[in-house]
Scaffold this motif. Sequence first.
Motif, PDB file in Angstrom:
ATOM      1  N   ASN A   1     -82.731 -17.731 -42.101  1.00 45.62           N
ATOM      2  CA  ASN A   1     -82.947 -19.071 -41.530  1.00 45.62           C
ATOM      3  C   ASN A   1     -82.353 -20.186 -42.379  1.00 45.62           C
ATOM      4  OD1 ASN A   1     -84.718 -19.136 -43.652  1.00 45.62           O
ATOM      5  ND2 ASN A   1     -86.576 -19.309 -42.404  1.00 45.62           N
ATOM      6  N   GLN A   2     -81.780 -19.832 -43.542  1.00 45.62           N
ATOM      7  CA  GLN A   2     -81.095 -20.839 -44.363  1.00 45.62           C
ATOM      8  C   GLN A   2     -79.648 -21.059 -43.925  1.00 45.62           C
ATOM      9  OE1 GLN A   2     -81.442 -20.427 -48.698  1.00 45.62           O
ATOM     10  NE2 GLN A   2     -83.326 -19.284 -48.425  1.00 45.62           N
ATOM     11  N   VAL A   3     -79.173 -20.258 -42.967  1.00 43.51           N
ATOM     12  CA  VAL A   3     -77.803 -20.440 -42.486  1.00 43.51           C
ATOM     13  C   VAL A   3     -77.692 -21.836 -41.874  1.00 43.51           C
ATOM     14  CG1 VAL A   3     -76.079 -19.644 -40.813  1.00 43.51           C
ATOM     15  CG2 VAL A   3     -77.447 -17.967 -42.084  1.00 43.51           C
ATOM     16  N   PRO A   4     -76.722 -22.645 -42.314  1.00 40.85           N
ATOM     17  CA  PRO A   4     -76.590 -24.000 -41.778  1.00 40.85           C
ATOM     18  C   PRO A   4     -76.331 -23.982 -40.265  1.00 40.85           C
ATOM     19  CG  PRO A   4     -75.193 -23.708 -43.718  1.00 40.85           C
ATOM     20  CD  PRO A   4     -75.709 -22.358 -43.346  1.00 40.85           C
ATOM     21  N   THR A   5     -76.751 -25.030 -39.577  1.00 47.01           N
ATOM     22  CA  THR A   5     -76.595 -25.071 -38.121  1.00 47.01           C
ATOM     23  C   THR A   5     -75.127 -24.962 -37.708  1.00 47.01           C
ATOM     24  OG1 THR A   5     -76.699 -27.465 -38.261  1.00 47.01           O
ATOM     25  CG2 THR A   5     -78.708 -26.335 -37.597  1.00 47.01           C
ATOM     26  N   THR A   6     -74.217 -25.417 -38.554  1.00 50.61           N
ATOM     27  CA  THR A   6     -72.773 -25.259 -38.264  1.00 50.61           C
ATOM     28  C   THR A   6     -72.437 -23.816 -37.924  1.00 50.61           C
ATOM     29  OG1 THR A   6     -72.486 -26.799 -40.093  1.00 50.61           O
ATOM     30  CG2 THR A   6     -70.476 -25.815 -39.199  1.00 50.61           C
ATOM     31  N   PHE A   7     -73.156 -22.881 -38.563  1.00 52.85           N
ATOM     32  CA  PHE A   7     -72.841 -21.466 -38.383  1.00 52.85           C
ATOM     33  C   PHE A   7     -73.922 -20.727 -37.590  1.00 52.85           C
ATOM     34  CE2 PHE A   7     -70.820 -22.322 -42.707  1.00 52.85           C
ATOM     35  CZ  PHE A   7     -69.554 -22.534 -42.178  1.00 52.85           C
ATOM     36  N   SER A   8     -74.853 -21.460 -36.973  1.00 54.94           N
ATOM     37  CA  SER A   8     -75.946 -20.737 -36.304  1.00 54.94           C
ATOM     38  C   SER A   8     -75.444 -19.946 -35.096  1.00 54.94           C
ATOM     39  CB  SER A   8     -77.099 -21.668 -35.947  1.00 54.94           C
ATOM     40  OG  SER A   8     -76.626 -22.782 -35.259  1.00 54.94           O
TER      41      SER A   8
END
Length: 243
Positions: free
Chosen positions: A46-53
């Motif tokens: 869940n730490q993946v930035p929204t840019t890469f969600s």
Amino acid sequence: VNGQIEIPVVVNVLYSSSAENISLAQIQSQIDVLNQDFNGQNTDFNQVPTTFSGAKANVGISFVLETVNRKSTRKTSWGTRDTMKNAKRGGIDATSPDTKLNLWVCTIGGGILGYAQFPGGSPSTDGVVIDSRYFGTTGTATYPFNKGRTATHEVGHWLNLRHIWGDTTCGNDQVNDTPSHNTANYGCPSYPHYSTCSGSPIEMTMNYMDYTDDACMYMFSNGQKDRMLATFAPGGPRSSFAQ
Ligand code: ARG
Ligand code: ZN
Ligand code: CA
């Protein structure tokens, strides 16, 4: 390939000290990390930035510990020339490499955390080698490589993934949804880290196929997932593993 792929795992431990003869708990901790990381179940997913969600993948491969082989040796470092995979040279032969993932755990030396064989190589040397100090999350696992991500990275190679920077400046990793990276990233880059490659994309430094610290890598991409699963397809180099 439909649904979950299950990979039986054989762990081959070569030890010249009691510390190198790692515990079953340490081995199981590594299997647990593989199962989390390849199924989007790692606590840092869940730490993946929204840019890469949209790009982050649940790869859908599970790993089952089948056997642990242990052998005492006088060799204190094994290098990267596959001798640990050869009983005639003091190592442990691979067990059924066409249907099982063999992991060798030993001291490699030279600052190498681990190395893997890509698909399509000799069955006798197929698998992944990990230094015992960078294996699993407990026992002798050593910071900043004590979260089991060396094996996640190396199993990525074993399933045909390239480094995210393509092993050259702004190189091509043959995956469309990973941005171009200038080169390898180390440590724990702060977000966003911009590439100076064409288009100046934000680099996906949290990808397992970069070189950051274990705590700072926590995703594969969907394009990487496709490339890994393609190895199991009929005619693919790892089709013998498919159920
Ligand atoms: N083959 C790489 C090396 O030995 C593995 C890097 C794994 N990175 C990590 N954070 N565990 O340097
Ligand atoms: Zn690598
Ligand atoms: Ca790419």
